[in-house]
Motif scaffolding. Structure first.
Motif, PDB file in Angstrom:
ATOM      1  N   ILE A 275      42.233 -14.116 -51.465  1.00 51.81           N
ATOM      2  CA  ILE A 275      41.311 -14.677 -50.473  1.00 51.81           C
ATOM      3  C   ILE A 275      40.950 -13.629 -49.425  1.00 51.81           C
ATOM      4  CG2 ILE A 275      41.102 -16.366 -48.600  1.00 51.81           C
ATOM      5  CD1 ILE A 275      42.721 -18.313 -50.340  1.00 51.81           C
ATOM      6  N   LEU A 276      41.928 -12.852 -48.983  1.00 50.25           N
ATOM      7  CA  LEU A 276      41.643 -11.798 -48.010  1.00 50.25           C
ATOM      8  C   LEU A 276      40.623 -10.803 -48.567  1.00 50.25           C
ATOM      9  CD1 LEU A 276      45.210 -11.088 -46.581  1.00 50.25           C
ATOM     10  CD2 LEU A 276      43.317 -12.232 -45.407  1.00 50.25           C
TER      11      LEU A 276
ATOM     12  N   LYS B 194      36.045 -10.220 -47.372  1.00 49.55           N
ATOM     13  CA  LYS B 194      35.292  -9.018 -47.036  1.00 49.55           C
ATOM     14  C   LYS B 194      33.792  -9.212 -47.266  1.00 49.55           C
ATOM     15  CE  LYS B 194      39.050  -5.789 -48.130  1.00 49.55           C
ATOM     16  NZ  LYS B 194      39.473  -4.685 -49.011  1.00 49.55           N
ATOM     17  N   TYR B 195      33.461 -10.093 -48.219  1.00 51.35           N
ATOM     18  CA  TYR B 195      32.058 -10.291 -48.566  1.00 51.35           C
ATOM     19  C   TYR B 195      31.591 -11.736 -48.391  1.00 51.35           C
ATOM     20  CZ  TYR B 195      31.877  -5.609 -50.546  1.00 51.35           C
ATOM     21  OH  TYR B 195      31.904  -4.240 -50.700  1.00 51.35           O
ATOM     22  N   HIS B 196      32.516 -12.659 -48.243  1.00 47.35           N
ATOM     23  CA  HIS B 196      32.158 -14.074 -48.164  1.00 47.35           C
ATOM     24  C   HIS B 196      32.519 -14.635 -46.789  1.00 47.35           C
ATOM     25  CE1 HIS B 196      31.191 -14.488 -52.454  1.00 47.35           C
ATOM     26  NE2 HIS B 196      32.159 -13.603 -52.636  1.00 47.35           N
ATOM     27  N   ASP B 197      31.560 -15.277 -46.157  1.00 51.47           N
ATOM     28  CA  ASP B 197      31.782 -15.846 -44.828  1.00 51.47           C
ATOM     29  C   ASP B 197      32.824 -16.951 -44.851  1.00 51.47           C
ATOM     30  OD1 ASP B 197      29.873 -14.141 -43.867  1.00 51.47           O
ATOM     31  OD2 ASP B 197      28.296 -15.652 -43.706  1.00 51.47           O
ATOM     32  N   ARG B 198      32.762 -17.768 -45.899  1.00 47.35           N
ATOM     33  CA  ARG B 198      33.641 -18.948 -45.965  1.00 47.35           C
ATOM     34  C   ARG B 198      34.206 -19.084 -47.375  1.00 47.35           C
ATOM     35  NH1 ARG B 198      29.264 -20.003 -43.145  1.00 47.35           N
ATOM     36  NH2 ARG B 198      28.154 -20.754 -44.985  1.00 47.35           N
ATOM     37  N   VAL B 199      35.502 -19.210 -47.477  1.00 47.94           N
ATOM     38  CA  VAL B 199      36.184 -19.372 -48.764  1.00 47.94           C
ATOM     39  C   VAL B 199      36.918 -20.705 -48.754  1.00 47.94           C
ATOM     40  CG1 VAL B 199      37.933 -18.464 -50.340  1.00 47.94           C
ATOM     41  CG2 VAL B 199      36.439 -16.885 -49.089  1.00 47.94           C
ATOM     42  N   LEU B 200      36.717 -21.487 -49.788  1.00 46.96           N
ATOM     43  CA  LEU B 200      37.412 -22.769 -49.946  1.00 46.96           C
ATOM     44  C   LEU B 200      38.543 -22.605 -50.949  1.00 46.96           C
ATOM     45  CD1 LEU B 200      37.764 -25.850 -49.666  1.00 46.96           C
ATOM     46  CD2 LEU B 200      35.970 -26.114 -51.406  1.00 46.96           C
ATOM     47  N   TYR B 201      39.741 -23.019 -50.558  1.00 45.24           N
ATOM     48  CA  TYR B 201      40.906 -23.002 -51.441  1.00 45.24           C
ATOM     49  C   TYR B 201      41.250 -24.438 -51.832  1.00 45.24           C
ATOM     50  CZ  TYR B 201      45.742 -22.773 -52.996  1.00 45.24           C
ATOM     51  OH  TYR B 201      46.906 -22.918 -53.723  1.00 45.24           O
ATOM     52  N   ILE B 202      41.299 -24.707 -53.133  1.00 49.44           N
ATOM     53  CA  ILE B 202      41.623 -26.032 -53.657  1.00 49.44           C
ATOM     54  C   ILE B 202      42.873 -25.913 -54.524  1.00 49.44           C
ATOM     55  CG2 ILE B 202      40.812 -28.006 -54.990  1.00 49.44           C
ATOM     56  CD1 ILE B 202      37.939 -27.038 -54.488  1.00 49.44           C
ATOM     57  N   ASP B 203      43.812 -26.836 -54.350  1.00 49.20           N
ATOM     58  CA  ASP B 203      45.113 -26.765 -55.005  1.00 49.20           C
ATOM     59  C   ASP B 203      45.383 -28.092 -55.719  1.00 49.20           C
ATOM     60  OD1 ASP B 203      47.978 -26.808 -55.446  1.00 49.20           O
ATOM     61  OD2 ASP B 203      48.145 -25.179 -53.996  1.00 49.20           O
ATOM     62  N   ILE B 204      45.518 -28.046 -57.074  1.00 48.79           N
ATOM     63  CA  ILE B 204      45.818 -29.275 -57.821  1.00 48.79           C
ATOM     64  C   ILE B 204      47.202 -29.216 -58.458  1.00 48.79           C
ATOM     65  CG2 ILE B 204      43.408 -29.908 -58.173  1.00 48.79           C
ATOM     66  CD1 ILE B 204      43.585 -28.833 -61.028  1.00 48.79           C
TER      67      ILE B 204
ATOM     68  N   PRO C 160      31.124 -23.506 -48.727  1.00 46.32           N
ATOM     69  CA  PRO C 160      31.791 -22.256 -49.099  1.00 46.32           C
ATOM     70  C   PRO C 160      30.880 -21.364 -49.935  1.00 46.32           C
ATOM     71  CG  PRO C 160      32.513 -24.033 -50.529  1.00 46.32           C
ATOM     72  CD  PRO C 160      31.665 -24.674 -49.458  1.00 46.32           C
ATOM     73  N   SER C 161      31.049 -20.062 -49.773  1.00 39.16           N
ATOM     74  CA  SER C 161      30.314 -19.132 -50.629  1.00 39.16           C
ATOM     75  C   SER C 161      31.186 -18.602 -51.755  1.00 39.16           C
ATOM     76  CB  SER C 161      29.754 -17.975 -49.802  1.00 39.16           C
ATOM     77  OG  SER C 161      30.786 -17.303 -49.115  1.00 39.16           O
ATOM     78  N   ALA C 162      32.470 -18.969 -51.763  1.00 41.06           N
ATOM     79  CA  ALA C 162      33.382 -18.658 -52.865  1.00 41.06           C
ATOM     80  C   ALA C 162      34.496 -19.701 -52.857  1.00 41.06           C
ATOM     81  CB  ALA C 162      33.968 -17.254 -52.732  1.00 41.06           C
TER      82      ALA C 162
END
Length: 420
Positions: A152-153, A157-167, A246-248
């Motif tokens: 994610i870090l 560097k290139y994405h303003d917002r990252v969404l993390y989903i955990d199942i 999110p953008s990623a």
């Protein structure tokens, strides 16, 4: 759900399945090798770019972990009796090659994120990653280095917002903790809650300071089934997407939420688990897919093979009967891809799920919208795009010699067909 053909990259190191946590320990890295065997023998590897990840360096791990902790990981040997940083305990034993294992797992997620940043792939898969419990200065829950946080870090560097989903059936506590104070990463975890490891992930835990309301937890009870899970997943993730934009996306696919898992009390089938992957894939945003928990190894390998096919839009085309492979006998007596649903009482009543849904959507309403990110200079990559592509092309070692020759033969055939 049918969609566009995605460019899929798959990261695998032949040594990943050789590490051994010890007798009677439920974590078996061997499951990743079993999944790889199915992926190869189904022919799925021909439809994606196969890479051997680089081994993460100490400097890369220090982007999140403390220097004292990584130094200890690098130097500790199995015969050491004292315990530091929670290593050497039952959950997190010290085993031969521990640091190498961490390097491979973390390197895969860093490489995958770098490939997404370079727009060289739409979906990247690292089944050797997903170790979501590891903390900045502590091993936890079979996890030592948090490859997800490192990935994610890199994406940030290139994405303003990252969404993390955990199942995964367990709460993604290490990732949530790492980003609890930021609004650029939103963490969303669906998990068993109550008297269950790690004991965190209350619906009331939503982040703090600038990260307030950017952590969302979906606490569930034992016996969760496909229909309820998928419906809940779609409702909540679609609202998160619309609100956070999110953008990623990083999707942790712990297979311990399946029926018959040694440690997990859910009753999901492989198809239900895979439907969550298919739904997120349909968003058509850069997607990093990682592994995680899963302790009935023959079902983990089935699940991650199927979800590899989902990423390729091939899940409706592969046979329900497993191809012969080096571990074929593990799948006796049925030798089939899918598993039955465990018939256990479902404690998730309609009233409870309605409460969870309503509360989660209420928490989401507290967000003012997708946060703006001020312009800033992009920090340097761990390696530049040209170096990345050169390194990736040279990494055919992810496949055995026979597998690589088969892949080369298939590519030559496709090139000849195009010329005709």
């Amino acid at each position: 759900m049918e969609g566009k053909k995605n460019r899929v990259a798959y990261f695998y190191d032949n040594e990943i399945g050789s590490f051994y946590y010890g007798n009677d320990h439920p974590m078996k890295p061997f499951r990743i090798k079993m999944a790889h065997q199915l992926i190869v023998n189904y022919g799925l590897y021909r439809k994606m770019n196969v890479y051997q990840p680089h081994r993460a360096t100490q400097a890369e791990m220090l982007k999140f972990h403390s220097s004292e902790y990584i130094d200890y990981l690098r130097m500790v040997i199995p015969t050491v009796e004292e315990s530091h940083f929670s290593l050497g305990q039952n959950d997190c034993p010290v085993f031969d090659g521990l640091y190498d294992f961490c390097q491979i797992s973390a390197g895969g997620s860093i490489d995958a994120a770098s490939l997404l940043n370079a727009q060289a792939s739409d979906i990247c898969i690292n089944w050797g990653g997903g170790l979501h419990h590891a903390k900045k200065c502590e091993a936890s829950g079979f996890c030592y280095v948090n490859d997800i946080v490192l990935g994610i870090l890199e994406l940030l560097k290139y994405h303003d917002r990252v969404l993390y989903i955990d199942i995964d059936v367990h709460h993604g506590d290490g990732v949530e903790e790492a980003f609890y104070l930021t609004n650029r990463v939103m963490t969303l975890s669906f998990h068993k809650f109550g008297d269950f490891f790690p004991g965190t992930g209350s619906i009331k835990d939503t982040g703090a300071e600038i990260g307030k309301n950017f952590a969302l937890n979906v606490p569930l009870k034992s016996g969760m089934t496909d229909d309820k899970y998928v419906d809940l997943f779609r409702v909540i993730t679609s609202n998160v997407r619309d609100k956070f934009q999110p953008s990623a996306v990083v999707l942790q696919c712990g297979a311990d939420s399946l029926s018959w898992d040694r440690l997990g009390p859910f009753c999901l089938t492989i198809q239900g688990h895979g439907e969550c992957v298919d739904y997120i894939k349909s968003w058509n945003v850069p997607l990093l897919v990682v592994g995680g928990g899963g302790y009935t190894v023959k079902n983990v390998s089935r699940c991650w093979t199927y979800e590899t096919a989902v990423c390729l839009n091939e899940h409706n085309n592969i046979s329900e009967y497993l191809p012969e492979n080096d571990y074929y006998e593990y799948y006796a007596p049925d030798y089939e891809l899918f598993i039955s649903k465990r018939n256990e009482p479902d404690d998730n009543t309609p009233e409870y799920l309605n409460y969870v849904t309503t509360k989660c959507l209420s928490n989401l309403k507290e967000l003012e919208g997708a946060p703006n990110v001020p312009f800033m200079e992009v920090p340097p990559n761990f390696f530049d795009t040209e170096e990345l592509e050169k390194k990736m092309k040279s990494n055919s070692a992810a496949l055995d010699d026979d597998e690589q020759e088969d892949l080369n033969r298939q590519k030559r055939y496709e090139e000849e067909k195009e010329e005709e």
